[in-house]
Enzyme design. Structure first.
Site, PDB file in Angstrom:
ATOM      1  N   SER A 111      45.933  17.767 -10.058  1.00  0.00           N
ATOM      2  CA  SER A 111      47.215  17.528 -10.714  1.00  0.00           C
ATOM      3  C   SER A 111      47.395  18.483 -11.900  1.00  0.00           C
ATOM      4  CB  SER A 111      47.311  16.047 -11.118  1.00  0.00           C
ATOM      5  OG  SER A 111      48.637  15.668 -11.369  1.00  0.00           O
ATOM      6  N   ASP A 169      52.629  12.382  -1.573  1.00  0.00           N
ATOM      7  CA  ASP A 169      52.408  12.396  -3.022  1.00  0.00           C
ATOM      8  C   ASP A 169      53.734  12.158  -3.742  1.00  0.00           C
ATOM      9  OD1 ASP A 169      51.750  12.969  -5.703  1.00  0.00           O
ATOM     10  OD2 ASP A 169      50.205  14.399  -5.091  1.00  0.00           O
ATOM     11  N   HIS A 196      48.751  10.688  -4.193  1.00  0.00           N
ATOM     12  CA  HIS A 196      48.266  11.417  -5.364  1.00  0.00           C
ATOM     13  C   HIS A 196      46.808  11.061  -5.658  1.00  0.00           C
ATOM     14  CE1 HIS A 196      49.148  14.013  -8.728  1.00  0.00           C
ATOM     15  NE2 HIS A 196      48.668  13.126  -9.587  1.00  0.00           N
TER      16      HIS A 196
END
Length: 221
Positions: A111, A169, A196
């Site tokens: 991320s 995601d 995610h």
């Protein structure tokens, strides 16, 4: 890199996501570390900036952290931040971790940590001596929208990368991760059906190991 010819497992510096920490990242990557056992070791480092206003369940000794902010004490991946703050300190923290805990062969970012790892790749490809890494695995990554960060993406980044994209995601849309991959020369893109997180089921395990084997002794690097 000389270290890669020693027959030892590869060493990856792990860069966690926004509102995580080294400890939280370690807890959430158990399946990945098991999948890589004997082939690669994952050593994570905490971002330098505590995120203000943590939740009730946050540990005061281990606050959630971030690599940079798009607004005062906040972060949104899609925000075109006019005055992003904190990136230089984070680049210095990564450089320090590479120097103090190394040698490392590559980076594994998740991320916001993947976005930071991509920036490190750009600097490495330009010959920045602070970042002696040969490759990166970028999970749920994205390119920063901040104009001040635009220089990282002006030219194709010539460092081997594996981009892991979650089709479901909802935090970092798959389109953003694919857009980041296009900034690299010959990126490898691995898609998974999940959201995610750092996936480590059998198909992803094979893709990680195939990619990492390029950098192990006698594998053509």
């Amino acid at each position: 890199a000389v270290a890669m010819s020693e027959g030892r497992p590869l060493r990856l510096l792990g860069l966690h996501g926004y509102r995580q920490s080294e400890r939280r990242f370690r807890q959430r990557t158990g399946a990945l570390r098991k999948a890589l056992r004997g082939r690669a070791e994952l050593v994570a480092v905490s971002a330098p900036h505590p995120v203000p206003g943590g939740g009730e369940d946050d540990d005061e000794d281990d606050p959630p952290r971030g690599w940079w902010f798009s607004g005062p004490g906040t972060f949104e991946a899609g925000e075109v931040a006019a005055a992003p703050a904190g990136l230089e300190e984070s680049l210095s923290a990564v450089a320090a971790a590479l120097a103090e805990h190394g040698p490392f062969d590559g980076l594994l970012g998740f991320s916001q940590g993947a976005a930071l790892a991509a920036m490190v790749c750009a600097l490495r490809a330009r010959g920045d001596p602070r970042f002696p890494v040969a490759f990166a695995i970028l999970v749920a990554g994205f390119a920063s929208r901040a104009p001040a960060h635009g220089h990282f993406y002006r030219e194709p980044i010539a460092l081997p990368t594996l981009h892991v994209v979650g089709d479901a995601d909802a935090v970092i849309a798959a389109t953003l991760s694919r857009e980041l991959a296009r900034h690299f020369v010959e990126p490898v893109v691995l898609t998974h059906p999940g959201g995610h997180f750092v996936p480590a089921a059998a198909p992803q395990k094979k893709a990680y190991l195939d990619f990492l084997d390029r950098f192990r002794s006698g594998q053509g690097q």
